[in-house]
Design a protein around this motif. Structure first.
Motif, mmCIF file in Angstrom:
data_model
loop_
_atom_site.group_PDB
_atom_site.id
_atom_site.type_symbol
_atom_site.label_atom_id
_atom_site.label_comp_id
_atom_site.label_asym_id
_atom_site.label_seq_id
_atom_site.Cartn_x
_atom_site.Cartn_y
_atom_site.Cartn_z
ATOM 1 N N ASP A 175 0.827 -1.212 0.000
ATOM 2 C CA ASP A 175 0.000 0.000 0.000
ATOM 3 C C ASP A 175 0.860 1.260 0.000
ATOM 4 N N ALA A 176 1.610 1.460 -1.086
ATOM 5 C CA ALA A 176 2.597 2.543 -1.149
ATOM 6 C C ALA A 176 2.024 3.858 -1.666
ATOM 7 N N GLU A 177 0.736 3.913 -1.930
ATOM 8 C CA GLU A 177 0.150 5.102 -2.549
ATOM 9 C C GLU A 177 0.320 6.353 -1.699
ATOM 10 N N THR A 178 0.101 6.219 -0.388
ATOM 11 C CA THR A 178 0.198 7.395 0.485
ATOM 12 C C THR A 178 1.626 7.920 0.520
ATOM 13 N N THR A 179 2.598 7.019 0.619
ATOM 14 C CA THR A 179 4.005 7.433 0.608
ATOM 15 C C THR A 179 4.338 8.159 -0.688
ATOM 16 N N LEU A 180 3.907 7.613 -1.802
ATOM 17 C CA LEU A 180 4.191 8.232 -3.101
ATOM 18 C C LEU A 180 3.573 9.619 -3.203
ATOM 19 N N GLN A 181 2.371 9.754 -2.696
ATOM 20 C CA GLN A 181 1.711 11.064 -2.740
ATOM 21 C C GLN A 181 2.503 12.091 -1.931
ATOM 22 N N GLU A 182 2.937 11.708 -0.725
ATOM 23 C CA GLU A 182 3.712 12.618 0.113
ATOM 24 C C GLU A 182 5.026 13.007 -0.571
ATOM 25 N N VAL A 183 5.708 12.016 -1.144
ATOM 26 C CA VAL A 183 6.999 12.273 -1.781
ATOM 27 C C VAL A 183 6.827 13.145 -3.027
ATOM 28 N N GLN A 184 5.824 12.859 -3.827
ATOM 29 C CA GLN A 184 5.617 13.625 -5.058
ATOM 30 C C GLN A 184 5.260 15.078 -4.769
ATOM 31 N N GLU A 185 4.444 15.304 -3.744
ATOM 32 C CA GLU A 185 4.096 16.685 -3.383
ATOM 33 C C GLU A 185 5.317 17.448 -2.884
ATOM 34 N N ALA A 186 6.135 16.776 -2.055
ATOM 35 C CA ALA A 186 7.341 17.425 -1.544
ATOM 36 C C ALA A 186 8.332 17.681 -2.679
ATOM 37 N N ALA A 187 8.460 16.736 -3.600
ATOM 38 C CA ALA A 187 9.372 16.898 -4.737
ATOM 39 C C ALA A 187 8.975 18.085 -5.592
ATOM 40 N N HIS A 188 7.683 18.258 -5.800
ATOM 41 C CA HIS A 188 7.202 19.390 -6.591
ATOM 42 C C HIS A 188 7.548 20.714 -5.907
ATOM 43 N N THR A 189 7.406 20.745 -4.577
ATOM 44 C CA THR A 189 7.704 21.961 -3.819
ATOM 45 C C THR A 189 9.190 22.302 -3.875
ATOM 46 N N ILE A 190 10.036 21.273 -3.747
ATOM 47 C CA ILE A 190 11.478 21.499 -3.729
ATOM 48 C C ILE A 190 12.038 21.726 -5.126
ATOM 49 N N GLY A 191 11.351 21.163 -6.119
ATOM 50 C CA GLY A 191 11.841 21.264 -7.489
ATOM 51 C C GLY A 191 12.639 20.056 -7.930
ATOM 52 N N LEU A 192 12.241 18.875 -7.443
ATOM 53 C CA LEU A 192 12.932 17.649 -7.788
ATOM 54 C C LEU A 192 12.133 16.826 -8.790
ATOM 55 N N GLN A 193 12.830 16.008 -9.550
ATOM 56 C CA GLN A 193 12.193 15.100 -10.500
ATOM 57 C C GLN A 193 12.160 13.699 -9.897
ATOM 58 N N ILE A 194 10.992 13.054 -9.957
ATOM 59 C CA ILE A 194 10.812 11.751 -9.320
ATOM 60 C C ILE A 194 10.623 10.660 -10.377
ATOM 61 N N ARG A 195 11.310 9.563 -10.165
ATOM 62 C CA ARG A 195 11.151 8.367 -11.009
ATOM 63 C C ARG A 195 10.812 7.205 -10.086
ATOM 64 N N VAL A 196 9.610 6.624 -10.216
ATOM 65 C CA VAL A 196 9.138 5.576 -9.313
ATOM 66 C C VAL A 196 9.469 4.198 -9.877
ATOM 67 N N LEU A 197 10.041 3.356 -9.011
ATOM 68 C CA LEU A 197 10.347 1.972 -9.356
ATOM 69 C C LEU A 197 9.703 1.056 -8.315
ATOM 70 N N ASN A 198 9.273 -0.125 -8.757
ATOM 71 C CA ASN A 198 8.611 -1.085 -7.868
ATOM 72 C C ASN A 198 9.480 -2.313 -7.644
ATOM 73 N N ALA A 199 9.398 -2.869 -6.441
ATOM 74 C CA ALA A 199 10.097 -4.121 -6.142
ATOM 75 C C ALA A 199 9.405 -4.821 -4.987
ATOM 76 N N ARG A 200 9.034 -6.066 -5.216
ATOM 77 C CA ARG A 200 8.426 -6.857 -4.149
ATOM 78 C C ARG A 200 9.154 -8.180 -3.925
ATOM 79 N N THR A 201 10.208 -8.423 -4.722
ATOM 80 C CA THR A 201 11.004 -9.641 -4.586
ATOM 81 C C THR A 201 12.483 -9.280 -4.666
ATOM 82 N N ILE A 202 13.334 -10.243 -4.314
ATOM 83 C CA ILE A 202 14.777 -10.037 -4.405
ATOM 84 C C ILE A 202 15.177 -9.742 -5.842
#
Length: 326
Positions: A175-202
């Motif tokens: 359930d990573a949606e809330t974390t992503l929302q927080e990070v994306q909003e903060a990145a927009h404020t700071i002026g950072l570019q975000i690239r999201v990657l997923n991993a659930r296994t080794i």
């Protein structure tokens, strides 16, 4: 004389059986089913903190309570069968530090008390009616992981001010949606570019780092997740190989040579889980125990890793660190 010998033999046999009968009549110890992602080794410090909380309420494992530890590792598919067994046996309490096991436990039983430790809003997760009045059969500890994600990103930027392109690694099974929302909003404020990657296994962690090696982002933001914690050596190896500054939610990954972390003190969270478990064993109902909001956060920097990456830690950032690993 024969009758006397027979009487003495009978008396001796009865006396020998008394301890066995007494043991047979002793009530069984209450059972706590403790469920956690990851491995026993990774969580050793945390389970010790939970035992300490139990001890403070008068319960000692093996003496007046039995704790069954179930470490899921990466096999979350075992969770439904495990919970079905605990419910069938009517254990006294189910302790679930972690979002996924807590939600699954709540779905599995409406009667057995549940003590959770979750990094997201337990009301939003459907675990309680409210923080002050949980209602139902569940209560526990809300530790701030998603809510502090934005500040962790800002601390990373303060530590590595030239970093603009940030890769964010999340476990979509958690359930990573809330974390992503927080990070994306903060990145927009700071002026950072975000690239999201997923991993659930080794293997998916390795694949994510293969992508990072091609795209060469400036830094890596690893979302809080018990599976990622269990893979701390893998992260240390890969980030060192690729020379990428990485930030995590808990200190254990920094102790394994990560650059920095900002987030909850999980030992404190597990301690609260132990205390609440003990209180419920004493007869307090979960509905009468308000959800604890753990505000104990820690900012940890690994100076050795910073030097290896050629990063000079600004004095202002160093001064606010709760722990500096040399």
């Amino acid at each position: 004389m024969t009758n006397r010998r027979a009487f003495i033999t009978l008396l001796g046999s009865a006396a020998a059986s008394w301890p066995l009968a007494a043991r047979a009549q002793q009530p069984a110890l209450p059972v706590v089913g403790f469920i956690r992602d990851g491995s026993a080794d990774t969580n050793a410090r945390f389970s010790a903190a939970s035992r300490k909380g139990l001890n403070e309420t008068g319960y000692v494992e093996g003496q007046n309570v039995t704790v069954e530890y179930h470490w899921l590792g990466v096999q979350r598919d075992r969770l439904p069968a495990l919970l079905a067994d605990l419910v069938r046996r009517q254990v006294a309490v189910i302790a679930t530090p972690g979002n996924v096991p807590a939600i699954a436990a709540k779905a599995a039983t409406a009667t057995i008390p549940i003590v959770f430790g979750v990094g997201d809003d337990p009301v939003r997760l459907g675990l309680v009616a409210s923080l002050a009045r949980p209602g139902g059969n569940a209560t526990g500890i809300n530790f701030f992981v998603t809510e502090v994600a934005a500040k962790r990103l800002r601390l990373l930027h303060d530590l590595v001010p030239k970093a603009v392109r940030i890769a964010v690694l999340v476990n979509p099974a958690n359930d990573a949606e809330t974390t992503l929302q927080e990070v994306q909003e903060a990145a927009h404020t700071i002026g950072l570019q975000i690239r999201v990657l997923n991993a659930r296994t080794i293997g998916e962690i390795d694949a994510a780092f293969a992508t990072l090696a091609q795209e060469r982002p400036d830094a890596l933001f690893v979302a809080g997740d018990a599976f990622f914690l269990d893979r701390r050596v893998q992260f240390a190896t890969l980030t060192a190989r690729d020379r990428i500054p990485a930030t995590y939610s808990v200190r254990e990954l920094v102790a394994a040579c990560g650059l920095m972390s900002y987030g909850p003190d999980l030992a404190d969270v597990f301690h609260h889980v132990g205390v609440y478990t003990g209180r419920i064993l004493k007869g307090v109902k979960p509905a009468d125990l308000p959800v604890v909001q753990s505000t104990k956060l820690e900012f940890v920097i690994n100076l050795q890793t910073a030097r290896a990456l050629g990063i000079e830690v600004p004095p202002g950032v160093l001064s606010i660190a709760d722990e500096v690993i040399e």
